[in-house]
Design a protein around this motif. Sequence first.
Motif, mmCIF file in Angstrom:
data_model
loop_
_atom_site.group_PDB
_atom_site.id
_atom_site.type_symbol
_atom_site.label_atom_id
_atom_site.label_comp_id
_atom_site.label_asym_id
_atom_site.label_seq_id
_atom_site.Cartn_x
_atom_site.Cartn_y
_atom_site.Cartn_z
ATOM 1 N N LYS A 84 -8.532 3.574 1.151
ATOM 2 C CA LYS A 84 -9.184 3.348 2.435
ATOM 3 C C LYS A 84 -8.790 4.528 3.312
ATOM 4 O O LYS A 84 -7.603 4.800 3.506
ATOM 5 C CB LYS A 84 -8.707 2.038 3.053
ATOM 6 N N SER A 122 -6.103 1.012 -6.267
ATOM 7 C CA SER A 122 -7.494 0.983 -5.838
ATOM 8 C C SER A 122 -7.899 2.308 -5.203
ATOM 9 O O SER A 122 -7.044 3.143 -4.885
ATOM 10 C CB SER A 122 -7.709 -0.146 -4.824
ATOM 11 N N ALA A 149 -1.831 -3.031 -6.824
ATOM 12 C CA ALA A 149 -1.784 -4.407 -7.308
ATOM 13 C C ALA A 149 -0.484 -4.672 -8.062
ATOM 14 O O ALA A 149 0.186 -3.734 -8.511
ATOM 15 C CB ALA A 149 -2.986 -4.681 -8.211
ATOM 16 N N PHE A 165 -3.706 3.489 -0.164
ATOM 17 C CA PHE A 165 -3.990 3.031 -1.523
ATOM 18 C C PHE A 165 -3.347 1.662 -1.747
ATOM 19 O O PHE A 165 -2.124 1.532 -1.680
ATOM 20 C CB PHE A 165 -3.434 4.009 -2.563
ATOM 21 N N THR A 219 0.829 -1.203 0.000
ATOM 22 C CA THR A 219 0.000 0.000 0.000
ATOM 23 C C THR A 219 0.861 1.250 0.000
ATOM 24 O O THR A 219 1.958 1.277 0.576
ATOM 25 C CB THR A 219 -0.924 0.044 1.229
#
Length: 228
Positions: A183, A180, A174, A171, A115
């Motif tokens: 959060k 993505s 991947a 974030f 992340t």
Amino acid sequence: QECLVSKAVGNPFELLEMPKTEKIFKRMNMALIGHNRYSTVGESTRRNAHPFQFDGLVGVHNGTLTNKYQLDDSTNFKVDSEAIYNHMDKHGVRAVVDIIQGAWSLVWYDFNNHTLNFLRNKERPMFLAWDTEGKNLFWASEKWMMYIGAQRNELTINAAFATEVDMHYEFAVAPDGIISAPKVTPMAAKIPLYQGTWYNGQQHQQTKKPDNVSITPTGKVVVFPKKE
């Protein structure tokens, strides 16, 4: 997952022309974190330059702490920023925010969770912007930096927005590079910061308002002589 860190002291072009830096830009990368340091704590040396890498993360910090000594192994580090990430690597981000006082805008990559993370308090800025396709995320402490960088590289980005104060943006990245939606978790400091200005214009910062300080409705701080 390989992490390459390249540091230099002096003109930024010296860093960009280093073989290790050229290697970084020539390969495919999931994230690139850059930092230009103005020395506030610790000498201007390559060792003290950001980013700081530990087993589980690598990160940079904009700001200055007033209580570095409370972090784990603080005497082993000349720079408060390095002490932050050492503590975070051992205990997590919540444990860091429960202790630190001062100013911070933090950006770090977590090797375990894959992340990219952002967290700041009100004393330091941070701006994010997506490209027009929503695939690439850019960030900087000042909006104009992103706009100039994008223009010079013929990139088009959407309007930059400021991250919220005391909110942890996480974030997930991947393996194929897809980022993505973040959060977002509240992450306010455990000890609130009081900051004002002395009557002579010098900055005054501490965690509790002293008895001889009065804050007017306009936010101006007036300091009265203490009674003996």
